[in-house]
Design a protein around this motif. Structure first.
Motif, PDB file in Angstrom:
ATOM      1  N   GLY A 203     -83.982   6.124 -12.643  1.00  0.00           N
ATOM      2  CA  GLY A 203     -84.662   5.300 -13.777  1.00  0.00           C
ATOM      3  C   GLY A 203     -85.251   6.088 -14.898  1.00  0.00           C
ATOM      4  N   LEU A 204     -85.135   7.586 -14.785  1.00  0.00           N
ATOM      5  CA  LEU A 204     -85.347   8.250 -16.052  1.00  0.00           C
ATOM      6  C   LEU A 204     -84.079   8.774 -16.508  1.00  0.00           C
ATOM      7  CD1 LEU A 204     -87.565  11.032 -14.103  1.00  0.00           C
ATOM      8  CD2 LEU A 204     -88.332   9.569 -15.757  1.00  0.00           C
ATOM      9  N   GLY A 205     -82.958   8.569 -16.072  1.00  0.00           N
ATOM     10  CA  GLY A 205     -81.560   8.657 -16.770  1.00  0.00           C
ATOM     11  C   GLY A 205     -81.329  10.113 -16.646  1.00  0.00           C
ATOM     12  N   VAL A 206     -81.690  11.036 -15.409  1.00  0.00           N
ATOM     13  CA  VAL A 206     -81.396  12.286 -15.707  1.00  0.00           C
ATOM     14  C   VAL A 206     -79.782  12.662 -15.227  1.00  0.00           C
ATOM     15  CG1 VAL A 206     -83.612  12.823 -15.374  1.00  0.00           C
ATOM     16  CG2 VAL A 206     -82.437  12.640 -13.227  1.00  0.00           C
ATOM     17  N   GLY A 207     -79.220  11.803 -14.653  1.00  0.00           N
ATOM     18  CA  GLY A 207     -77.798  12.116 -14.438  1.00  0.00           C
ATOM     19  C   GLY A 207     -77.422  12.408 -12.908  1.00  0.00           C
ATOM     20  N   VAL A 208     -76.102  12.191 -12.547  1.00  0.00           N
ATOM     21  CA  VAL A 208     -75.804  12.087 -11.241  1.00  0.00           C
ATOM     22  C   VAL A 208     -75.755  13.534 -10.686  1.00  0.00           C
ATOM     23  CG1 VAL A 208     -73.700  11.995  -9.927  1.00  0.00           C
ATOM     24  CG2 VAL A 208     -74.104  10.322 -11.641  1.00  0.00           C
ATOM     25  N   ASN A 209     -75.760  14.617 -11.471  1.00  0.00           N
ATOM     26  CA  ASN A 209     -75.700  15.948 -10.929  1.00  0.00           C
ATOM     27  C   ASN A 209     -77.269  16.195 -10.204  1.00  0.00           C
ATOM     28  OD1 ASN A 209     -73.279  16.640 -11.621  1.00  0.00           O
ATOM     29  ND2 ASN A 209     -74.005  17.586 -13.654  1.00  0.00           N
ATOM     30  N   THR A 210     -78.280  15.765 -11.238  1.00  0.00           N
ATOM     31  CA  THR A 210     -79.656  15.810 -10.623  1.00  0.00           C
ATOM     32  C   THR A 210     -79.793  14.962  -9.216  1.00  0.00           C
ATOM     33  OG1 THR A 210     -80.247  16.078 -12.833  1.00  0.00           O
ATOM     34  CG2 THR A 210     -81.997  15.635 -11.186  1.00  0.00           C
ATOM     35  N   ALA A 211     -79.274  13.782  -9.346  1.00  0.00           N
ATOM     36  CA  ALA A 211     -79.768  13.066  -8.128  1.00  0.00           C
ATOM     37  C   ALA A 211     -78.739  13.544  -6.984  1.00  0.00           C
ATOM     38  CB  ALA A 211     -78.840  11.725  -8.230  1.00  0.00           C
ATOM     39  N   ALA A 212     -77.469  14.208  -7.306  1.00  0.00           N
ATOM     40  CA  ALA A 212     -76.966  14.990  -6.074  1.00  0.00           C
ATOM     41  C   ALA A 212     -77.821  15.784  -5.513  1.00  0.00           C
ATOM     42  CB  ALA A 212     -75.770  15.283  -6.510  1.00  0.00           C
ATOM     43  N   MET A 213     -78.523  16.795  -6.464  1.00  0.00           N
ATOM     44  CA  MET A 213     -79.153  17.812  -6.117  1.00  0.00           C
ATOM     45  C   MET A 213     -80.277  17.278  -5.358  1.00  0.00           C
ATOM     46  SD  MET A 213     -81.669  20.090  -8.484  1.00  0.00           S
ATOM     47  CE  MET A 213     -82.677  18.909  -8.980  1.00  0.00           C
ATOM     48  N   VAL A 214     -81.039  16.303  -5.744  1.00  0.00           N
ATOM     49  CA  VAL A 214     -82.436  15.846  -4.840  1.00  0.00           C
ATOM     50  C   VAL A 214     -81.648  15.390  -3.552  1.00  0.00           C
ATOM     51  CG1 VAL A 214     -83.623  13.728  -4.825  1.00  0.00           C
ATOM     52  CG2 VAL A 214     -83.522  15.006  -6.981  1.00  0.00           C
ATOM     53  N   ILE A 215     -80.610  14.812  -3.374  1.00  0.00           N
ATOM     54  CA  ILE A 215     -80.106  14.222  -2.051  1.00  0.00           C
ATOM     55  C   ILE A 215     -79.894  15.210  -1.235  1.00  0.00           C
ATOM     56  CG2 ILE A 215     -78.298  12.981  -1.070  1.00  0.00           C
ATOM     57  CD1 ILE A 215     -78.259  11.049  -3.350  1.00  0.00           C
ATOM     58  N   SER A 216     -78.997  16.410  -1.577  1.00  0.00           N
ATOM     59  CA  SER A 216     -78.739  17.330  -0.812  1.00  0.00           C
ATOM     60  C   SER A 216     -79.887  18.198  -0.551  1.00  0.00           C
ATOM     61  CB  SER A 216     -77.552  18.215  -1.466  1.00  0.00           C
ATOM     62  OG  SER A 216     -78.105  18.740  -2.869  1.00  0.00           O
ATOM     63  N   ARG A 217     -80.779  18.455  -1.289  1.00  0.00           N
ATOM     64  CA  ARG A 217     -82.108  19.371  -1.042  1.00  0.00           C
ATOM     65  C   ARG A 217     -82.997  18.457  -0.258  1.00  0.00           C
ATOM     66  NH1 ARG A 217     -80.893  23.868  -0.273  1.00  0.00           N
ATOM     67  NH2 ARG A 217     -82.973  24.308  -0.263  1.00  0.00           N
ATOM     68  N   GLY A 218     -82.834  17.209  -0.388  1.00  0.00           N
ATOM     69  CA  GLY A 218     -83.909  16.448   0.330  1.00  0.00           C
ATOM     70  C   GLY A 218     -83.141  16.411   1.806  1.00  0.00           C
ATOM     71  N   LEU A 219     -81.960  16.594   2.203  1.00  0.00           N
ATOM     72  CA  LEU A 219     -81.450  16.728   3.304  1.00  0.00           C
ATOM     73  C   LEU A 219     -81.861  17.897   4.276  1.00  0.00           C
ATOM     74  CD1 LEU A 219     -79.531  15.521   5.730  1.00  0.00           C
ATOM     75  CD2 LEU A 219     -77.646  16.965   4.565  1.00  0.00           C
ATOM     76  N   ALA A 220     -81.937  19.068   3.335  1.00  0.00           N
ATOM     77  CA  ALA A 220     -82.392  20.149   3.870  1.00  0.00           C
ATOM     78  C   ALA A 220     -83.901  20.166   4.281  1.00  0.00           C
ATOM     79  CB  ALA A 220     -82.325  21.469   2.552  1.00  0.00           C
ATOM     80  N   GLU A 221     -84.799  19.274   3.305  1.00  0.00           N
ATOM     81  CA  GLU A 221     -86.179  19.151   3.894  1.00  0.00           C
ATOM     82  C   GLU A 221     -86.150  18.473   5.136  1.00  0.00           C
ATOM     83  OE1 GLU A 221     -88.771  17.493   0.977  1.00  0.00           O
ATOM     84  OE2 GLU A 221     -88.058  18.976  -0.730  1.00  0.00           O
ATOM     85  N   ILE A 222     -85.518  17.440   5.111  1.00  0.00           N
ATOM     86  CA  ILE A 222     -85.571  16.701   6.418  1.00  0.00           C
ATOM     87  C   ILE A 222     -84.995  17.647   7.848  1.00  0.00           C
ATOM     88  CG2 ILE A 222     -84.532  14.740   7.736  1.00  0.00           C
ATOM     89  CD1 ILE A 222     -83.837  13.349   5.032  1.00  0.00           C
ATOM     90  N   THR A 223     -83.998  18.410   7.607  1.00  0.00           N
ATOM     91  CA  THR A 223     -83.794  19.264   8.642  1.00  0.00           C
ATOM     92  C   THR A 223     -84.646  20.396   8.938  1.00  0.00           C
ATOM     93  OG1 THR A 223     -81.446  18.884   7.731  1.00  0.00           O
ATOM     94  CG2 THR A 223     -81.725  20.587   9.363  1.00  0.00           C
ATOM     95  N   ARG A 224     -85.280  21.059   8.012  1.00  0.00           N
ATOM     96  CA  ARG A 224     -86.249  21.821   8.361  1.00  0.00           C
ATOM     97  C   ARG A 224     -87.518  21.311   9.143  1.00  0.00           C
ATOM     98  NH1 ARG A 224     -85.693  23.350   2.892  1.00  0.00           N
ATOM     99  NH2 ARG A 224     -87.466  22.559   2.086  1.00  0.00           N
ATOM    100  N   LEU A 225     -87.846  20.040   8.449  1.00  0.00           N
ATOM    101  CA  LEU A 225     -89.040  19.615   9.369  1.00  0.00           C
ATOM    102  C   LEU A 225     -88.805  19.167  10.769  1.00  0.00           C
ATOM    103  CD1 LEU A 225     -91.749  18.632   9.210  1.00  0.00           C
ATOM    104  CD2 LEU A 225     -91.258  16.569   8.130  1.00  0.00           C
ATOM    105  N   GLY A 226     -87.560  18.749  11.001  1.00  0.00           N
ATOM    106  CA  GLY A 226     -87.024  18.425  12.149  1.00  0.00           C
ATOM    107  C   GLY A 226     -86.823  19.260  13.173  1.00  0.00           C
ATOM    108  N   GLU A 227     -86.186  20.403  12.555  1.00  0.00           N
ATOM    109  CA  GLU A 227     -86.170  21.603  13.523  1.00  0.00           C
ATOM    110  C   GLU A 227     -87.462  22.125  13.952  1.00  0.00           C
ATOM    111  OE1 GLU A 227     -82.798  24.562  13.015  1.00  0.00           O
ATOM    112  OE2 GLU A 227     -82.950  23.748  11.026  1.00  0.00           O
ATOM    113  N   ALA A 228     -88.417  22.105  12.942  1.00  0.00           N
ATOM    114  CA  ALA A 228     -89.847  22.683  13.160  1.00  0.00           C
ATOM    115  C   ALA A 228     -90.481  21.817  14.407  1.00  0.00           C
ATOM    116  CB  ALA A 228     -90.610  22.685  12.022  1.00  0.00           C
ATOM    117  N   LEU A 229     -90.283  20.594  14.545  1.00  0.00           N
ATOM    118  CA  LEU A 229     -90.757  19.507  15.351  1.00  0.00           C
ATOM    119  C   LEU A 229     -89.974  19.740  16.853  1.00  0.00           C
ATOM    120  CD1 LEU A 229     -91.770  16.742  13.049  1.00  0.00           C
ATOM    121  CD2 LEU A 229     -93.127  18.366  14.262  1.00  0.00           C
TER     122      LEU A 229
END
Length: 335
Positions: A203-229
Protein backbone atom coordinates in the motif's frame (compact mmCIF):
# COMPACT_ATOMS: atom_id res chain seq x y z
CA UNK A 1 -16.50 -52.96 4.27
CA UNK A 2 -16.16 -50.19 6.84
CA UNK A 3 -18.78 -47.47 6.84
CA UNK A 4 -17.97 -43.98 5.63
CA UNK A 5 -17.00 -41.32 8.16
CA UNK A 6 -19.30 -38.33 8.46
CA UNK A 7 -17.37 -35.04 8.49
CA UNK A 8 -19.02 -32.00 10.05
CA UNK A 9 -17.43 -28.60 9.46
CA UNK A 10 -18.43 -25.83 11.85
CA UNK A 11 -18.34 -22.56 9.94
CA UNK A 12 -19.45 -21.56 6.45
CA UNK A 13 -16.65 -19.10 5.67
CA UNK A 14 -14.46 -19.36 2.60
CA UNK A 15 -11.99 -21.93 3.94
CA UNK A 16 -14.47 -24.15 5.79
CA UNK A 17 -16.74 -24.29 2.75
CA UNK A 18 -13.81 -24.94 0.43
CA UNK A 19 -12.48 -27.78 2.56
CA UNK A 20 -15.98 -29.26 2.62
CA UNK A 21 -16.04 -29.12 -1.18
CA UNK A 22 -12.87 -31.25 -1.13
CA UNK A 23 -13.82 -33.78 1.57
CA UNK A 24 -17.35 -34.40 0.25
CA UNK A 25 -15.83 -36.26 -2.70
CA UNK A 26 -14.29 -38.72 -0.23
CA UNK A 27 -16.89 -38.98 2.51
CA UNK A 28 -20.27 -37.46 3.52
CA UNK A 29 -19.67 -33.86 4.59
CA UNK A 30 -21.98 -31.32 6.20
CA UNK A 31 -21.30 -27.60 6.70
CA UNK A 32 -22.85 -25.94 9.74
CA UNK A 33 -23.70 -22.30 9.04
CA UNK A 34 -24.80 -19.91 11.75
CA UNK A 35 -27.05 -18.13 9.24
CA UNK A 36 -29.84 -20.34 7.84
CA UNK A 37 -29.85 -18.51 4.49
CA UNK A 38 -26.23 -19.51 3.85
CA UNK A 39 -26.96 -23.15 4.71
CA UNK A 40 -29.93 -23.06 2.34
CA UNK A 41 -27.85 -21.55 -0.45
CA UNK A 42 -25.11 -24.16 -0.10
CA UNK A 43 -27.62 -27.00 0.00
CA UNK A 44 -29.95 -25.93 -2.81
CA UNK A 45 -28.00 -23.57 -5.08
CA UNK A 46 -24.54 -25.09 -4.48
CA UNK A 47 -22.91 -21.70 -4.03
CA UNK A 48 -21.73 -19.54 -1.12
CA UNK A 49 -21.73 -16.16 -2.80
CA UNK A 50 -20.81 -14.11 0.27
CA UNK A 51 -17.49 -15.89 0.70
CA UNK A 52 -16.75 -17.64 -2.60
CA UNK A 53 -18.54 -15.59 -5.23
CA UNK A 54 -20.08 -17.53 -8.11
CA UNK A 55 -17.84 -20.58 -7.72
CA UNK A 56 -19.89 -23.75 -7.89
CA UNK A 57 -19.86 -26.20 -4.99
CA UNK A 58 -20.37 -29.97 -5.34
CA UNK A 59 -24.03 -30.95 -5.18
CA UNK A 60 -23.16 -33.68 -2.67
CA UNK A 61 -21.96 -31.09 -0.11
CA UNK A 62 -24.67 -30.75 2.54
CA UNK A 63 -25.33 -27.83 4.88
CA UNK A 64 -27.50 -27.06 7.89
CA UNK A 65 -28.11 -24.33 10.44
CA UNK A 66 -28.97 -26.94 13.10
CA UNK A 67 -25.85 -27.19 15.28
CA UNK A 68 -27.17 -30.10 17.36
CA UNK A 69 -27.98 -32.23 14.30
CA UNK A 70 -24.68 -31.40 12.60
CA UNK A 71 -22.67 -32.46 15.66
CA UNK A 72 -24.73 -35.55 16.47
CA UNK A 73 -23.86 -37.13 13.13
CA UNK A 74 -20.16 -36.20 13.21
CA UNK A 75 -17.48 -38.88 13.13
CA UNK A 76 -14.92 -36.12 12.55
CA UNK A 77 -15.49 -32.52 13.64
CA UNK A 78 -13.72 -29.65 11.88
CA UNK A 79 -13.74 -26.23 13.55
CA UNK A 80 -13.69 -23.33 11.10
CA UNK A 81 -15.30 -20.46 13.04
CA UNK A 82 -13.41 -17.26 13.96
CA UNK A 83 -11.00 -17.59 16.89
CA UNK A 84 -13.11 -15.43 19.20
CA UNK A 85 -16.18 -17.64 18.57
CA UNK A 86 -14.66 -21.07 19.21
CA UNK A 87 -15.44 -21.24 22.92
CA UNK A 88 -19.12 -20.38 22.62
CA UNK A 89 -19.78 -22.51 19.54
CA UNK A 90 -18.12 -25.59 21.03
CA UNK A 91 -19.82 -25.07 24.39
CA UNK A 92 -23.13 -25.23 22.51
CA UNK A 93 -21.95 -28.20 20.44
CA UNK A 94 -20.48 -30.31 23.24
CA UNK A 95 -23.72 -31.95 24.51
CA UNK A 96 -24.43 -33.28 21.01
CA UNK A 97 -20.98 -34.66 20.18
CA UNK A 98 -20.12 -38.31 20.83
CA UNK A 99 -17.01 -39.10 22.90
CA UNK A 100 -13.65 -39.61 21.19
CA UNK A 101 -14.66 -37.91 17.94
CA UNK A 102 -11.46 -36.40 16.45
CA UNK A 103 -11.49 -32.60 16.20
CA UNK A 104 -9.46 -30.63 13.65
CA UNK A 105 -9.02 -26.86 13.85
CA UNK A 106 -8.81 -24.62 10.79
CA UNK A 107 -8.53 -21.50 12.94
CA UNK A 108 -5.50 -19.20 12.76
CA UNK A 109 -5.71 -16.83 15.68
CA UNK A 110 -5.43 -16.60 19.47
CA UNK A 111 -8.27 -16.17 21.93
CA UNK A 112 -7.86 -12.55 23.04
CA UNK A 113 -8.92 -12.98 26.65
CA UNK A 114 -6.62 -15.95 27.37
CA UNK A 115 -3.94 -15.90 24.62
CA UNK A 116 -4.73 -19.60 24.11
CA UNK A 117 -4.23 -21.25 20.75
CA UNK A 118 -7.36 -22.73 19.10
CA UNK A 119 -6.43 -26.32 19.92
CA UNK A 120 -5.96 -25.34 23.56
CA UNK A 121 -9.43 -23.77 23.67
CA UNK A 122 -10.88 -26.87 22.02
CA UNK A 123 -9.17 -29.10 24.58
CA UNK A 124 -10.70 -27.09 27.43
CA UNK A 125 -14.22 -27.47 26.03
CA UNK A 126 -13.88 -31.01 24.62
CA UNK A 127 -11.47 -32.89 26.92
CA UNK A 128 -10.77 -36.45 25.90
CA UNK A 129 -11.17 -35.86 22.17
CA UNK A 130 -8.18 -36.33 19.85
CA UNK A 131 -7.38 -32.76 18.79
CA UNK A 132 -5.22 -31.37 16.01
CA UNK A 133 -5.32 -29.00 13.08
CA UNK A 134 -5.28 -28.83 9.30
CA UNK A 135 -3.24 -25.96 7.91
CA UNK A 136 -1.00 -24.88 5.07
CA UNK A 137 -0.69 -22.39 2.20
CA UNK A 138 -4.37 -22.63 1.34
CA UNK A 139 -5.97 -19.69 -0.46
CA UNK A 140 -9.58 -20.84 -0.62
CA UNK A 141 -10.47 -19.17 -3.92
CA UNK A 142 -7.68 -21.04 -5.73
CA UNK A 143 -8.53 -24.43 -4.27
CA UNK A 144 -12.23 -24.08 -5.08
CA UNK A 145 -11.15 -23.43 -8.69
CA UNK A 146 -9.22 -26.72 -8.75
CA UNK A 147 -5.69 -25.35 -8.53
CA UNK A 148 -3.10 -27.55 -6.84
CA UNK A 149 -2.33 -27.03 -3.14
CA UNK A 150 -1.18 -28.91 -0.06
CA UNK A 151 -1.86 -28.93 3.67
CA UNK A 152 -0.69 -30.68 6.82
CA UNK A 153 -2.73 -32.49 9.45
CA UNK A 154 -0.89 -32.05 12.75
CA UNK A 155 -1.87 -34.23 15.71
CA UNK A 156 0.09 -35.63 18.66
CA UNK A 157 -0.87 -39.17 17.60
CA UNK A 158 0.48 -39.83 14.12
CA UNK A 159 -1.82 -42.84 13.70
CA UNK A 160 -4.91 -40.69 14.04
CA UNK A 161 -3.50 -38.04 11.71
CA UNK A 162 -2.78 -40.72 9.12
CA UNK A 163 -6.29 -42.15 9.44
CA UNK A 164 -7.79 -38.71 8.73
CA UNK A 165 -5.50 -38.02 5.79
CA UNK A 166 -7.63 -39.84 3.14
CA UNK A 167 -10.75 -37.89 4.12
CA UNK A 168 -9.29 -34.62 2.85
CA UNK A 169 -6.76 -35.64 0.19
CA UNK A 170 -7.48 -35.24 -3.52
CA UNK A 171 -5.36 -35.38 -6.66
CA UNK A 172 -4.81 -31.62 -6.53
CA UNK A 173 -4.91 -31.29 -2.75
CA UNK A 174 -2.05 -33.14 -1.10
CA UNK A 175 -2.28 -33.77 2.63
CA UNK A 176 0.79 -34.43 4.77
CA UNK A 177 1.06 -35.29 8.47
CA UNK A 178 3.03 -33.83 11.38
CA UNK A 179 3.11 -34.35 15.15
CA UNK A 180 4.24 -30.80 16.04
CA UNK A 181 0.85 -29.25 16.78
CA UNK A 182 2.38 -26.27 18.59
CA UNK A 183 4.69 -25.26 15.75
CA UNK A 184 2.11 -25.90 13.05
CA UNK A 185 -0.46 -23.80 14.87
CA UNK A 186 1.85 -20.89 15.70
CA UNK A 187 2.88 -20.59 12.06
CA UNK A 188 -0.74 -20.07 11.09
CA UNK A 189 -1.31 -17.55 13.86
CA UNK A 190 1.71 -15.33 13.28
CA UNK A 191 1.74 -15.35 9.49
CA UNK A 192 -1.47 -13.29 9.47
CA UNK A 193 0.30 -10.48 11.33
CA UNK A 194 3.29 -10.54 8.98
CA UNK A 195 0.85 -10.47 6.06
CA UNK A 196 -0.63 -7.21 7.38
CA UNK A 197 2.90 -5.77 7.38
CA UNK A 198 3.51 -7.06 3.84
CA UNK A 199 0.23 -5.54 2.72
CA UNK A 200 1.19 -2.20 4.25
CA UNK A 201 4.43 -2.33 2.24
CA UNK A 202 2.44 -2.77 -0.95
CA UNK A 203 0.00 0.00 0.00
CA UNK A 204 2.89 2.34 0.70
CA UNK A 205 4.61 1.39 -2.56
CA UNK A 206 7.94 0.76 -0.87
CA UNK A 207 8.96 -1.98 -3.27
CA UNK A 208 9.51 -5.71 -3.53
CA UNK A 209 12.85 -5.65 -1.72
CA UNK A 210 11.21 -4.22 1.39
CA UNK A 211 8.35 -6.70 1.23
CA UNK A 212 10.86 -9.56 0.91
CA UNK A 213 12.72 -8.24 3.93
CA UNK A 214 9.50 -8.15 5.95
CA UNK A 215 8.54 -11.70 4.96
CA UNK A 216 11.95 -13.20 5.70
CA UNK A 217 12.43 -11.33 8.97
CA UNK A 218 8.84 -12.17 9.83
CA UNK A 219 9.68 -15.85 9.48
CA UNK A 220 12.56 -15.28 11.89
CA UNK A 221 10.12 -13.80 14.43
CA UNK A 222 7.75 -16.74 14.03
CA UNK A 223 10.59 -19.21 14.51
CA UNK A 224 12.02 -17.41 17.57
CA UNK A 225 8.70 -17.36 19.36
CA UNK A 226 7.95 -20.94 18.35
CA UNK A 227 11.24 -22.22 19.69
CA UNK A 228 10.77 -20.29 22.94
CA UNK A 229 7.41 -22.01 23.40
CA UNK A 230 8.82 -25.47 22.64
CA UNK A 231 8.05 -26.00 18.94
CA UNK A 232 10.30 -27.89 16.52
CA UNK A 233 12.14 -25.21 14.44
CA UNK A 234 11.99 -27.46 11.37
CA UNK A 235 8.22 -27.04 11.31
CA UNK A 236 8.62 -23.39 10.33
CA UNK A 237 10.36 -24.30 7.07
CA UNK A 238 7.38 -26.43 6.03
CA UNK A 239 3.84 -25.95 4.74
CA UNK A 240 2.42 -24.49 7.95
CA UNK A 241 5.36 -22.12 8.37
CA UNK A 242 7.13 -20.75 5.31
CA UNK A 243 4.51 -22.09 2.91
CA UNK A 244 1.56 -20.47 4.64
CA UNK A 245 3.53 -17.27 5.21
CA UNK A 246 4.39 -16.86 1.52
CA UNK A 247 0.84 -17.50 0.35
CA UNK A 248 -0.74 -15.15 2.87
CA UNK A 249 1.75 -12.34 2.30
CA UNK A 250 1.68 -12.53 -1.51
CA UNK A 251 -1.86 -13.43 -2.56
CA UNK A 252 -4.24 -10.58 -3.51
CA UNK A 253 -6.98 -12.80 -2.05
CA UNK A 254 -5.37 -12.84 1.41
CA UNK A 255 -7.66 -11.04 3.86
CA UNK A 256 -4.85 -9.94 6.18
CA UNK A 257 -2.72 -8.68 3.31
CA UNK A 258 -5.70 -6.73 1.97
CA UNK A 259 -6.21 -5.07 5.36
CA UNK A 260 -2.53 -4.08 5.33
CA UNK A 261 -2.87 -2.61 1.83
CA UNK A 262 -5.82 -0.49 2.93
CA UNK A 263 -3.82 0.76 5.92
CA UNK A 264 -0.84 1.56 3.70
CA UNK A 265 -3.12 3.59 1.42
CA UNK A 266 -4.10 5.77 4.37
CA UNK A 267 -7.32 4.23 5.67
CA UNK A 268 -7.98 3.63 9.35
CA UNK A 269 -8.16 0.11 10.75
CA UNK A 270 -11.94 0.49 11.10
CA UNK A 271 -12.26 1.50 7.45
CA UNK A 272 -9.96 -1.31 6.31
CA UNK A 273 -11.94 -3.98 8.18
CA UNK A 274 -15.24 -2.58 6.90
CA UNK A 275 -14.02 -2.65 3.30
CA UNK A 276 -12.84 -6.25 3.75
CA UNK A 277 -16.22 -7.37 5.05
CA UNK A 278 -14.75 -10.56 6.54
CA UNK A 279 -12.70 -11.57 9.58
CA UNK A 280 -8.97 -10.88 9.32
CA UNK A 281 -7.55 -12.89 12.21
CA UNK A 282 -4.31 -10.91 12.37
CA UNK A 283 -6.19 -7.79 13.47
CA UNK A 284 -7.74 -9.59 16.45
CA UNK A 285 -4.60 -11.56 17.30
CA UNK A 286 -1.69 -9.13 17.09
CA UNK A 287 -1.96 -7.68 20.61
CA UNK A 288 -2.15 -11.17 22.14
CA UNK A 289 0.92 -12.27 20.15
CA UNK A 290 2.95 -9.25 21.27
CA UNK A 291 1.94 -9.88 24.90
CA UNK A 292 2.84 -13.57 24.56
CA UNK A 293 6.25 -12.71 23.10
CA UNK A 294 6.90 -10.25 25.93
CA UNK A 295 6.03 -12.91 28.52
CA UNK A 296 8.68 -15.20 26.99
CA UNK A 297 11.25 -12.42 26.43
CA UNK A 298 11.19 -12.81 22.65
CA UNK A 299 11.75 -9.84 20.34
CA UNK A 300 9.09 -9.50 17.63
CA UNK A 301 9.65 -6.01 16.15
CA UNK A 302 7.46 -6.49 13.06
CA UNK A 303 4.54 -7.79 15.11
CA UNK A 304 5.05 -4.91 17.56
CA UNK A 305 4.89 -2.31 14.78
CA UNK A 306 1.74 -3.90 13.32
CA UNK A 307 0.21 -3.85 16.80
CA UNK A 308 1.01 -0.14 17.09
CA UNK A 309 -0.73 0.56 13.77
CA UNK A 310 -3.77 -1.61 14.50
CA UNK A 311 -4.28 -0.72 18.16
CA UNK A 312 -2.46 2.54 18.90
CA UNK A 313 -2.99 4.75 15.88
CA UNK A 314 0.56 4.69 14.49
CA UNK A 315 0.69 5.22 10.74
CA UNK A 316 2.19 2.59 8.43
CA UNK A 317 4.94 4.97 7.33
CA UNK A 318 5.86 5.56 10.98
CA UNK A 319 5.88 1.78 11.52
CA UNK A 320 8.30 1.23 8.64
CA UNK A 321 10.55 4.03 9.85
CA UNK A 322 10.58 2.30 13.23
CA UNK A 323 11.68 -0.97 11.65
CA UNK A 324 14.48 0.77 9.75
CA UNK A 325 15.81 2.29 12.99
CA UNK A 326 16.32 -1.13 14.58
CA UNK A 327 20.04 -1.91 14.69
CA UNK A 328 20.61 -5.16 12.75
CA UNK A 329 22.76 -7.84 14.32
CA UNK A 330 23.55 -11.40 13.25
CA UNK A 331 20.94 -12.51 10.71
CA UNK A 332 19.81 -15.51 12.74
CA UNK A 333 19.43 -13.51 15.92
CA UNK A 334 16.73 -11.05 16.99
CA UNK A 335 16.12 -7.74 15.21
Amino acid sequence: MTRQMNVTILGSGSWGTTLGSVSCHNTPTTIWARRPEIAEEIRTQHTNTQYLGDNQLPSKLDATADLAAACAQADVLVVGVPSQSIRQVLTDAEPHLRPWVPVLSLVKGLEQSTKLRPTQVIDEILPGHPIGLLAGPNIASEIIQGKAAAATIAMPDLRIASSLQPLFARNRFRVYTNTDVLGSELGGVLKNIIAIAAGMADGLGVGVNTAAMVISRGLAEITRLGEALGADPLTFSGLTGLGDLIATCMSPASRNRRVGEQLGEGRTIEEAVEILGQVAEGVKTVRSVVDLAREHDVEVPICAEVDAVVNEGRTPIEAYRGLVRIQPGMEHEAG
